[in-house]
Enzyme design. Structure first.
Site, PDB file in Angstrom:
ATOM      1  N   ARG A 103     -17.599  -1.034   6.187  1.00  0.00           N
ATOM      2  CA  ARG A 103     -18.706  -1.674   5.466  1.00  0.00           C
ATOM      3  C   ARG A 103     -19.356  -2.759   6.302  1.00  0.00           C
ATOM      4  NH1 ARG A 103     -19.045  -6.196   2.457  1.00  0.00           N
ATOM      5  NH2 ARG A 103     -16.798  -6.537   2.558  1.00  0.00           N
ATOM      6  N   GLU A 122       0.829  -1.204   0.000  1.00  0.00           N
ATOM      7  CA  GLU A 122       0.000   0.000   0.000  1.00  0.00           C
ATOM      8  C   GLU A 122       0.865   1.256   0.000  1.00  0.00           C
ATOM      9  OE1 GLU A 122      -3.108   0.060  -0.446  1.00  0.00           O
ATOM     10  OE2 GLU A 122      -3.617  -2.052  -0.115  1.00  0.00           O
ATOM     11  N   CYS A 158      -7.680  -2.507   8.148  1.00  0.00           N
ATOM     12  CA  CYS A 158      -6.357  -2.498   7.514  1.00  0.00           C
ATOM     13  C   CYS A 158      -5.841  -1.072   7.352  1.00  0.00           C
ATOM     14  CB  CYS A 158      -6.422  -3.207   6.164  1.00  0.00           C
ATOM     15  SG  CYS A 158      -6.661  -4.990   6.275  1.00  0.00           S
ATOM     16  N   HIS A 193      -1.291  -5.792   1.485  1.00  0.00           N
ATOM     17  CA  HIS A 193      -2.504  -6.600   1.398  1.00  0.00           C
ATOM     18  C   HIS A 193      -2.226  -7.892   0.624  1.00  0.00           C
ATOM     19  CE1 HIS A 193      -5.639  -3.416   2.488  1.00  0.00           C
ATOM     20  NE2 HIS A 193      -6.009  -4.503   3.131  1.00  0.00           N
TER      21      HIS A 193
END
Length: 214
Positions: free
Chosen positions: A89, A79, A142, A166
């Protein structure tokens, strides 16, 4: 001897495993002449940062690499940036679901990884595992942990480099998800090993293409 602290999350979202920590567990205790310290992190807002801070205070690592699952990705993706927002979510493992919530009110809008993300990507591909630079860590735990890590480095003035990687689903997780991409745990471990070696040997990042159009 250099120290690399590498973390992986516990299972979340109804999964029975998390390939992040399963792959971390497979790493050798020494890589590239550095000591490798492995820590499992809860998929829980705030607690994840607290536990990471405790591990950093205890071990005083030179590098911190946090690893998490991004189930729909095809490869292992370092990332580039973490943003100062939680927008969950789904609930975390303790039922918390913050919406449009600042991670740190005294933090920057975003922090960039201080790991050589392009060198890591190239090293992972050389090791035979698909990899691309990612420009979004999401807005779940994350991103929360990556932001928290870089916030701690900034606010405490630590001489530590850190970032986040990831990984996709493990092959065992997609038996009932036939259209979902996956890698074996062994492949993910190989990728993390390559990422650590690239981190140890690249003081500055490579100047290669790693951008996206959209």
């Amino acid at each position: 001897m250099k120290k690399v602290l590498i973390t992986g999350f516990d299972p979340f979202g109804g999964e029975s495993m998390n390939p992040a920590y399963e792959a971390v567990k497979g790493l050798q205790d020494k890589i590239g002449g550095a000591e490798i310290i492995k820590v499992e992190i809860p998929t829980v807002f705030n607690e994840s940062i607290d536990l990471l801070e405790q591990a950093i205070d205890k071990h005083q690592p030179d590098f911190v690499i946090c690893v998490g699952q991004a189930g729909n990705r095809f490869g292992v993706t370092p990332e580039r940036v973490a943003i100062n927002v939680d927008d969950a979510r789904i609930p975390d493992n303790k039922g918390k679901q913050p919406i449009d919530h600042a991670i740190k009110t005294d933090g920057e809008p975003a922090y960039f990884s201080t790991l050589p993300v392009k060198a890591i990507t190239e090293a992972i591909k050389t090791a035979g595992v698909p990899s691309t630079v990612s420009n979004t860590a999401g807005t779940f735990v994350c991103n929360h942990l990556m932001y928290g890590l870089l916030y701690l480095i900034d606010k405490k003035g630590l001489n530590t480099k850190g970032g986040f990687i990831h990984v996709p689903y493990a092959s065992e997780q997609v038996l009932d998800k036939p259209t979902s991409p996956s890698l074996t745990i062994a492949q993910i471990t190989v990728a993390l090993d390559a990422a650590i070696k690239a981190t140890l040997t690249n003081d500055t990042d490579l100047k290669v293409v790693g951008g996206e159009i959209s």
